[in-house]
Design a protein around this motif. Structure first.
Motif, PDB file in Angstrom:
ATOM      1  N   GLY A  20      18.524 -10.536   3.531  1.00  0.00           N
ATOM      2  CA  GLY A  20      17.180 -10.745   2.993  1.00  0.00           C
ATOM      3  C   GLY A  20      16.221 -11.390   3.971  1.00  0.00           C
ATOM      4  N   ASN A  21      16.709 -11.812   5.133  1.00  0.00           N
ATOM      5  CA  ASN A  21      15.835 -12.426   6.128  1.00  0.00           C
ATOM      6  C   ASN A  21      15.328 -11.415   7.151  1.00  0.00           C
ATOM      7  OD1 ASN A  21      16.545 -14.673   4.755  1.00  0.00           O
ATOM      8  ND2 ASN A  21      17.414 -15.782   6.487  1.00  0.00           N
ATOM      9  N   LYS A  22      15.781 -10.187   7.053  1.00  0.00           N
ATOM     10  CA  LYS A  22      15.330  -9.145   7.970  1.00  0.00           C
ATOM     11  C   LYS A  22      14.025  -8.547   7.453  1.00  0.00           C
ATOM     12  CE  LYS A  22      16.573  -4.484   9.550  1.00  0.00           C
ATOM     13  NZ  LYS A  22      17.539  -3.367   9.389  1.00  0.00           N
ATOM     14  N   LEU A  23      13.053  -8.369   8.343  1.00  0.00           N
ATOM     15  CA  LEU A  23      11.797  -7.738   7.954  1.00  0.00           C
ATOM     16  C   LEU A  23      11.978  -6.227   7.939  1.00  0.00           C
ATOM     17  CD1 LEU A  23       8.795  -8.013   7.273  1.00  0.00           C
ATOM     18  CD2 LEU A  23       8.314  -7.843   9.733  1.00  0.00           C
ATOM     19  N   GLU A  24      11.791  -5.623   6.762  1.00  0.00           N
ATOM     20  CA  GLU A  24      11.895  -4.180   6.616  1.00  0.00           C
ATOM     21  C   GLU A  24      10.514  -3.548   6.787  1.00  0.00           C
ATOM     22  OE1 GLU A  24      14.742  -2.743   6.255  1.00  0.00           O
ATOM     23  OE2 GLU A  24      16.043  -4.418   5.675  1.00  0.00           O
ATOM     24  N   HIS A  25      10.465  -2.373   7.398  1.00  0.00           N
ATOM     25  CA  HIS A  25       9.210  -1.644   7.576  1.00  0.00           C
ATOM     26  C   HIS A  25       9.236  -0.384   6.721  1.00  0.00           C
ATOM     27  CE1 HIS A  25       7.471  -3.952  10.966  1.00  0.00           C
ATOM     28  NE2 HIS A  25       8.739  -4.246  11.204  1.00  0.00           N
ATOM     29  N   VAL A  26       8.268  -0.266   5.849  1.00  0.00           N
ATOM     30  CA  VAL A  26       8.141   0.887   4.954  1.00  0.00           C
ATOM     31  C   VAL A  26       6.844   1.616   5.294  1.00  0.00           C
ATOM     32  CG1 VAL A  26       7.679   1.571   2.566  1.00  0.00           C
ATOM     33  CG2 VAL A  26       9.547  -0.013   3.073  1.00  0.00           C
ATOM     34  N   TYR A  27       6.947   2.934   5.465  1.00  0.00           N
ATOM     35  CA  TYR A  27       5.790   3.778   5.792  1.00  0.00           C
ATOM     36  C   TYR A  27       5.545   4.747   4.648  1.00  0.00           C
ATOM     37  CZ  TYR A  27       5.942   1.969  10.552  1.00  0.00           C
ATOM     38  OH  TYR A  27       5.902   1.134  11.643  1.00  0.00           O
ATOM     39  N   VAL A  28       4.300   4.791   4.171  1.00  0.00           N
ATOM     40  CA  VAL A  28       3.925   5.641   3.043  1.00  0.00           C
ATOM     41  C   VAL A  28       2.737   6.495   3.445  1.00  0.00           C
ATOM     42  CG1 VAL A  28       2.987   5.677   0.708  1.00  0.00           C
ATOM     43  CG2 VAL A  28       4.794   4.057   1.289  1.00  0.00           C
ATOM     44  N   THR A  29       2.891   7.797   3.327  1.00  0.00           N
ATOM     45  CA  THR A  29       1.787   8.736   3.523  1.00  0.00           C
ATOM     46  C   THR A  29       1.312   9.204   2.155  1.00  0.00           C
ATOM     47  OG1 THR A  29       2.604   9.503   5.672  1.00  0.00           O
ATOM     48  CG2 THR A  29       1.087  10.947   4.481  1.00  0.00           C
ATOM     49  N   ILE A  30       0.053   8.946   1.849  1.00  0.00           N
ATOM     50  CA  ILE A  30      -0.516   9.327   0.558  1.00  0.00           C
ATOM     51  C   ILE A  30      -1.292  10.631   0.749  1.00  0.00           C
ATOM     52  CG2 ILE A  30      -2.079   8.658  -1.303  1.00  0.00           C
ATOM     53  CD1 ILE A  30      -1.471   5.766  -0.660  1.00  0.00           C
ATOM     54  N   PHE A  31      -0.823  11.679   0.106  1.00  0.00           N
ATOM     55  CA  PHE A  31      -1.423  12.991   0.278  1.00  0.00           C
ATOM     56  C   PHE A  31      -2.726  13.109  -0.507  1.00  0.00           C
ATOM     57  CE2 PHE A  31       3.209  13.849   0.757  1.00  0.00           C
ATOM     58  CZ  PHE A  31       3.183  14.222   2.095  1.00  0.00           C
ATOM     59  N   ASP A  32      -3.646  13.905   0.031  1.00  0.00           N
ATOM     60  CA  ASP A  32      -4.864  14.171  -0.723  1.00  0.00           C
ATOM     61  C   ASP A  32      -4.674  15.428  -1.574  1.00  0.00           C
ATOM     62  OD1 ASP A  32      -5.045  16.308   0.996  1.00  0.00           O
ATOM     63  OD2 ASP A  32      -6.738  15.508   2.141  1.00  0.00           O
ATOM     64  N   GLN A  33      -5.718  15.799  -2.295  1.00  0.00           N
ATOM     65  CA  GLN A  33      -5.590  16.875  -3.276  1.00  0.00           C
ATOM     66  C   GLN A  33      -5.371  18.234  -2.611  1.00  0.00           C
ATOM     67  OE1 GLN A  33      -8.777  16.876  -6.089  1.00  0.00           O
ATOM     68  NE2 GLN A  33      -7.644  18.044  -7.618  1.00  0.00           N
ATOM     69  N   ARG A  34      -5.761  18.358  -1.348  1.00  0.00           N
ATOM     70  CA  ARG A  34      -5.551  19.645  -0.671  1.00  0.00           C
ATOM     71  C   ARG A  34      -4.061  19.931  -0.476  1.00  0.00           C
ATOM     72  NH1 ARG A  34      -8.967  18.560   4.588  1.00  0.00           N
ATOM     73  NH2 ARG A  34      -7.826  16.599   4.264  1.00  0.00           N
ATOM     74  N   THR A  35      -3.284  18.857  -0.288  1.00  0.00           N
ATOM     75  CA  THR A  35      -1.842  19.015  -0.089  1.00  0.00           C
ATOM     76  C   THR A  35      -1.084  18.946  -1.407  1.00  0.00           C
ATOM     77  OG1 THR A  35      -2.075  17.946   2.069  1.00  0.00           O
ATOM     78  CG2 THR A  35       0.147  18.108   1.176  1.00  0.00           C
ATOM     79  N   VAL A  36      -1.498  18.023  -2.261  1.00  0.00           N
ATOM     80  CA  VAL A  36      -0.856  17.835  -3.568  1.00  0.00           C
ATOM     81  C   VAL A  36      -1.949  17.899  -4.638  1.00  0.00           C
ATOM     82  CG1 VAL A  36       0.539  16.317  -5.012  1.00  0.00           C
ATOM     83  CG2 VAL A  36       0.915  16.381  -2.536  1.00  0.00           C
ATOM     84  N   PRO A  37      -2.082  19.010  -5.341  1.00  0.00           N
ATOM     85  CA  PRO A  37      -3.169  19.161  -6.324  1.00  0.00           C
ATOM     86  C   PRO A  37      -3.192  18.054  -7.380  1.00  0.00           C
ATOM     87  CG  PRO A  37      -2.115  21.272  -5.899  1.00  0.00           C
ATOM     88  CD  PRO A  37      -1.284  20.247  -5.206  1.00  0.00           C
ATOM     89  N   GLU A  38      -2.015  17.505  -7.704  1.00  0.00           N
ATOM     90  CA  GLU A  38      -1.960  16.450  -8.735  1.00  0.00           C
ATOM     91  C   GLU A  38      -2.652  15.159  -8.285  1.00  0.00           C
ATOM     92  OE1 GLU A  38       1.494  19.217  -9.293  1.00  0.00           O
ATOM     93  OE2 GLU A  38       0.575  18.143  -7.602  1.00  0.00           O
ATOM     94  N   ASN A  39      -2.814  14.962  -6.982  1.00  0.00           N
ATOM     95  CA  ASN A  39      -3.482  13.755  -6.476  1.00  0.00           C
ATOM     96  C   ASN A  39      -5.000  13.934  -6.576  1.00  0.00           C
ATOM     97  OD1 ASN A  39      -1.014  12.677  -5.935  1.00  0.00           O
ATOM     98  ND2 ASN A  39      -1.300  12.454  -3.731  1.00  0.00           N
ATOM     99  N   ASP A  40      -5.490  13.892  -7.823  1.00  0.00           N
ATOM    100  CA  ASP A  40      -6.912  14.120  -8.052  1.00  0.00           C
ATOM    101  C   ASP A  40      -7.718  12.829  -8.063  1.00  0.00           C
ATOM    102  OD1 ASP A  40      -5.823  13.164 -10.350  1.00  0.00           O
ATOM    103  OD2 ASP A  40      -6.632  14.720 -11.670  1.00  0.00           O
ATOM    104  N   LEU A  41      -7.137  11.731  -7.538  1.00  0.00           N
ATOM    105  CA  LEU A  41      -7.878  10.499  -7.335  1.00  0.00           C
ATOM    106  C   LEU A  41      -7.480   9.922  -5.979  1.00  0.00           C
ATOM    107  CD1 LEU A  41      -6.417   7.549  -9.415  1.00  0.00           C
ATOM    108  CD2 LEU A  41      -5.209   9.669  -9.100  1.00  0.00           C
ATOM    109  N   THR A  42      -8.281   9.010  -5.498  1.00  0.00           N
ATOM    110  CA  THR A  42      -8.026   8.413  -4.193  1.00  0.00           C
ATOM    111  C   THR A  42      -7.211   7.142  -4.344  1.00  0.00           C
ATOM    112  OG1 THR A  42     -10.016   7.033  -4.242  1.00  0.00           O
ATOM    113  CG2 THR A  42     -10.245   9.303  -3.393  1.00  0.00           C
ATOM    114  N   LEU A  43      -6.750   6.619  -3.221  1.00  0.00           N
ATOM    115  CA  LEU A  43      -6.048   5.330  -3.255  1.00  0.00           C
ATOM    116  C   LEU A  43      -6.985   4.240  -3.741  1.00  0.00           C
ATOM    117  CD1 LEU A  43      -3.623   3.518  -2.709  1.00  0.00           C
ATOM    118  CD2 LEU A  43      -4.334   3.388  -0.307  1.00  0.00           C
ATOM    119  N   TYR A  44      -8.241   4.328  -3.356  1.00  0.00           N
ATOM    120  CA  TYR A  44      -9.229   3.363  -3.858  1.00  0.00           C
ATOM    121  C   TYR A  44      -9.317   3.438  -5.377  1.00  0.00           C
ATOM    122  CZ  TYR A  44     -13.674   1.021  -4.740  1.00  0.00           C
ATOM    123  OH  TYR A  44     -14.644   0.175  -5.231  1.00  0.00           O
TER     124      TYR A  44
END
Length: 575
Positions: free
Chosen positions: A65-89
């Motif tokens: 639990g003392n190790k720093l883990e790095h997580v990378y997340v790519t959030i697709f827009d609607q052109r790639t994933v039609p269901e993503n009809d809202l922004t991260l904002y």
């Protein structure tokens, strides 16, 4: 004289009788190859589990639990994933519409891990596939500028350290950023209770819903991941994953007959049920309701009910650790109740300590005295019935003393020394520095206050045993009389208690309309008040001069809290 032959005949008959009895017993006995169920039915016995709570602590052997883990997340827009009809904002702003974030919107993402330099492997963004979703999480943290997130991994993403859910908590109100990690590090070392694997995570987000951020990963700073308590977590600990598991949302062990109903009841409303207890296990609530029926039946001896449904070592360990951690957010929420199949026992499992371990000392508003020890649990039926027995209070004191052999300033220093090199550089740099609620130069001093905090709460606990218990206030109008009622308080030393009634037109009681001291009854009546706003309170006092205030509070328009005060509004007559 010649002997008669009948004694020999009688002996033979007796032997034959017992032989027949033996054959009959063999015919009735279950075969050696019979199943355990058949044997249980034959003997009318029901198999039950060992009532002791046993977590397989080997789940933590390889957990760093003392190790720093790095997580990378790519959030697709609607052109790639039609269901993503809202922004991260839009997702971050959705808290304004969804108070229950579990039912709020989500975005489809690609999840991967890596190191400080970047994600693992070659990045071909155009070929990345959806393997997870991201949504907001947290009840109070949703109002913070830096949001907390829940990431759910799909089957094609595999598991992250054996887990399919990541709870990424920003803990903006935690100036140290290590309170959850510290608490669960301690639980890993304790018997009779469970812990949860907790990690420090640096989150990196590539937001394709924002053209300005679509080509690079942005550093979102430090998060704390706390393992989701679900079927996977139970199985990893050698616990039955198909049992009953509830998360306390607003639960004081009352029966709640209008909300807590069997799932096959025509009036069953899952949303209403989960306003009290969130369902994380079986949908069959019969065992829970049976326990609550018995607990709320005051005609049944409490000791028998408690021994039937609860494991005292587990219960006292949960209660004792929350006392030593100063976790004031556990009266009716922030813990789990678990009951494995084939058992009537219910076990407490811990959850969420961002309001523990010194969080109360950082608040700008003063905390009520009943939050400082045993009194904060008095409003919950189970705790109140248990702690009314002086012998049970002694058992709690003994458990707190025993726990201090593990939970103490020396061990706390060792643990937080291990956390500091991970968290300090991130908390005192962008982006977390931008929202840090203290000067960066004072971060270490605030952090080091953790070392002695459990000793402070141990002292507060012992001191709290001298004070009367808090009460609830209730106002009503009876004809031409206004009646002010309150609960009977309770004193562990069995001293005589008196009640001091006060009525005012201001919540700070600078102007008094009525006052009556040294009452030994539980109500005060007076002629009906004229229309307007009024404030009242009752102070409890024992023979030694120790006092206590009610659980009630009033919050004014400036959000200032007045503890122990209830507001009443007398409406004017309609014209």
């Amino acid at each position: 004289m010649k002997r008669l032959p009948y004694p020999r005949v009688m002996i033979g008959l007796i032997i034959l009788f017992f032989l027949l009895l033996g054959i009959q017993a063999l015919l009735k006995a279950p075969e050696s190859g019979a199943t355990s169920t058949e044997r249980a039915e034959t003997t009318n016995e029901v198999a039950t589990l060992d009532s002791t709570f046993k977590e397989d602590k080997r789940v933590y052997d390889k957990h760093d639990g003392n190790k720093l883990e790095h997580v990378y997340v790519t959030i697709f827009d609607q052109r790639t994933v039609p269901e993503n009809d809202l922004t991260l904002y839009d997702l971050n702003e959705s808290y304004k519409q969804y108070s229950n974030l579990e039912s709020g919107p989500k975005l489809y993402v690609h999840f991967e891990t890596g190191d400080a330099k970047g994600p693992d492997g070659i990045q071909l963004f155009d070929e990345q596939e959806v393997n997870a979703t991201i949504q907001l999480r947290g009840r109070s943290s949703r109002l913070e500028p830096q949001k907390s997130y829940k990431i759910r991994l799909q089957d094609n993403a595999g598991l992250w350290y054996g887990q399919s859910v990541l709870n990424l908590n920003k803990h903006a109100d935690d100036r140290t950023r290590v309170r959850n990690r510290l608490a669960f590090a301690y639980y890993e070392q304790l018997d009779d209770i469970s812990s949860l694997r907790t990690n420090f995570v640096q989150l990196h987000v590539r937001d394709m819903t924002n053209p300005d951020k679509a080509d690079t990963f942005e550093d979102y700073g430090l998060y704390t991941h706390v393992e989701q308590l679900n079927e996977e977590a139970l199985a990893a600990r050698g616990l039955n994953p198909d049992g009953h598991l509830y998360k306390a949302e607003n639960f004081e062990f009352f029966r709640y007959p209008d909300k807590l109903l069997p799932s096959d009841d025509p009036n069953y409303d899952k949303k209403a049920f989960e306003s009290v207890l969130k369902i994380n296990g079986s949908d069959n609530h019969d065992e829970l309701l049976t326990m609550l029926d018995d607990l709320n039946d005051l005609s049944k001896p409490f000791d028998q009910v408690f021994d039937k449904y609860f494991d005292e070592d587990n219960y006292l360990t949960w209660l004792g650790t929350n006392i030593l951690f100063g976790n004031y957010d556990t009266m009716s929420t922030n813990y789990y109740l678990y009951s494995p199949l084939n058992s009537e026992k219910w076990y407490f499992m811990p959850w969420d300590f961002d309001k523990a371990l010194g969080r109360d000392t950082e608040r700008t508003d003063a905390m009520p005295s009943w939050q400082q020890g045993i009194q904060r649990y008095w409003g919950t039926l189970l705790h109140r019935r248990y702690l009314k027995d002086p012998e049970n209070v002694k058992s709690l004191q003994a458990k707190v003393t025993e726990l201090q052999e593990v939970i103490n300033p020396t061990r706390t220093k060792q643990l937080i020394d291990g956390f500091y090199p991970v968290v300090s550089p991130l908390v005192t740099s962008e982006p977390d520095l931008r929202f840090l609620k203290i000067e960066a130069s004072s971060y270490e001093a605030n952090y080091r206050r953790l070392e002695d905090i459990t000793a402070k709460y141990a002292t507060d606990f012992e001191r709290s045993l001298e004070n009367p218990m808090p009460i609830f206030l209730q106002y009503s109008r009876d004809g031409k009389q206004d009646v002010f009622r309150w609960d009977a308080s309770y004193d562990l030393q069995n001293e005589e208690l008196t009640y001091h009634f006060e009525l005012s037109t201001s919540p700070d009681f600078t102007t008094l309309l009525k006052e009556q001291a040294n009452l030994t009854t539980f109500s005060y009546s007076m002629p009906a008040l004229a229309p307007g706003r009024y404030y009242w309170r009752v102070t409890v006092k024992d023979e030694s001069g120790n006092t206590q205030i009610p659980f009630d509070y009033y919050r004014d328009n400036d959000r200032k809290l007045y503890w122990g005060v209830q507001q009443i509004v007398i409406p004017g007559e309609a014209s």
